[in-house]
Design an enzyme around this catalytic site. Structure first.
Site, mmCIF file in Angstrom:
data_model
loop_
_atom_site.group_PDB
_atom_site.id
_atom_site.type_symbol
_atom_site.label_atom_id
_atom_site.label_comp_id
_atom_site.label_asym_id
_atom_site.label_seq_id
_atom_site.Cartn_x
_atom_site.Cartn_y
_atom_site.Cartn_z
ATOM 1 N N HIS A 17 31.087 33.870 35.381
ATOM 2 C CA HIS A 17 31.132 34.845 36.480
ATOM 3 C C HIS A 17 30.132 34.464 37.566
ATOM 4 O O HIS A 17 30.455 34.497 38.763
ATOM 5 C CB HIS A 17 30.781 36.252 35.977
ATOM 6 C CG HIS A 17 31.769 36.845 35.029
ATOM 7 N ND1 HIS A 17 31.362 37.443 33.859
ATOM 8 C CD2 HIS A 17 33.111 36.961 35.071
ATOM 9 C CE1 HIS A 17 32.425 37.895 33.213
ATOM 10 N NE2 HIS A 17 33.503 37.605 33.927
ATOM 11 N N LYS A 41 39.769 51.089 28.935
ATOM 12 C CA LYS A 41 39.031 50.210 28.042
ATOM 13 C C LYS A 41 37.765 50.908 27.562
ATOM 14 O O LYS A 41 37.247 51.802 28.214
ATOM 15 C CB LYS A 41 38.628 48.922 28.769
ATOM 16 C CG LYS A 41 39.786 48.004 29.096
ATOM 17 C CD LYS A 41 39.270 46.727 29.707
ATOM 18 C CE LYS A 41 40.402 45.748 29.986
ATOM 19 N NZ LYS A 41 39.903 44.507 30.573
ATOM 20 N N ARG A 90 40.211 29.820 34.500
ATOM 21 C CA ARG A 90 39.689 28.879 33.510
ATOM 22 C C ARG A 90 40.768 27.917 33.025
ATOM 23 O O ARG A 90 40.497 26.772 32.726
ATOM 24 C CB ARG A 90 39.131 29.630 32.297
ATOM 25 C CG ARG A 90 37.931 30.485 32.596
ATOM 26 C CD ARG A 90 37.644 31.399 31.460
ATOM 27 N NE ARG A 90 38.803 32.294 31.308
ATOM 28 C CZ ARG A 90 38.852 33.340 30.510
ATOM 29 N NH1 ARG A 90 37.837 33.631 29.740
ATOM 30 N NH2 ARG A 90 39.919 34.100 30.456
ATOM 31 N N SER A 129 34.178 37.032 28.390
ATOM 32 C CA SER A 129 33.333 38.151 27.957
ATOM 33 C C SER A 129 33.682 38.579 26.543
ATOM 34 O O SER A 129 32.789 38.886 25.744
ATOM 35 C CB SER A 129 33.489 39.322 28.927
ATOM 36 O OG SER A 129 32.939 38.989 30.179
#
Length: 161
Positions: A17, A41, A90, A129
């Site tokens: 990040h 979440k 990514r 994460s």
């Protein structure tokens, strides 16, 4: 003035990040890190904790500010004058997911919100994460994934010494 928003959950903030934030800060005059308060979440860190973590981690970047938001990104962007959303990639699997979101945001914004993709540095391409949280929950070493102060906070959440 060129400004953009980098939205995300950042739960927890990773070196990946930070890499995207630094690179976006080199491209835009102003970059806002938008910490999403997603009620669907259950985050490890509260919205306030995540905002404070990001403020601490970006304190040396004068053109970066950190804010929280909830709801649709397109609404937040419209209300705050953002026309570019920055997203990190990514792997090809990220691209498929992020492309759908980018196209949806473009449609919902009436063509007003574009997305700029920055590919992650190879050094951080494995980082996520959720992976950091899993490693930490078992007492594994996350020092190569997150800043030292973030690692300490993550371990505290899991009661790992």
């Amino acid at each position: 003035m060129k400004k953009a928003i980098y939205p995300g959950s950042f739960d927890p903030l990773t070196f990946g990040h930070l890499d995207i934030i630094r690179r976006a800060a080199d491209i835009f005059d102003d970059i806002t890190v938008g910490v999403l308060d997603n009620h669907t979440k259950t985050p490890l860190f509260s919205i306030e904790e995540r905002v404070n973590i990001l403020k601490e981690a970006t304190k040396d970047m004068p053109n970066v500010k950190v804010e929280s938001f909830s709801g649709l990104l397109v609404e937040y962007a419209k209300n705050n004058g953002y026309h570019v959303s920055v997203r990190g990639l990514r792997a090809i699997t990220d691209f498929e997911y992020e492309l759908q979101i980018a196209q949806t945001n473009k449609m919902l914004s009436g063509g007003e919100l574009d997305t700029m993709f920055l590919t992650s540095d190879v050094e951080f391409s494995y980082l996520s994460s959720s992976g950091v949280k899993e490693i930490a929950s078992f007492g594994g070493d996350i020092s190569h994934c997150v800043p030292e102060f973030v690692a300490k906070l993550v371990y505290e959440k899991y009661n790992v010494k």
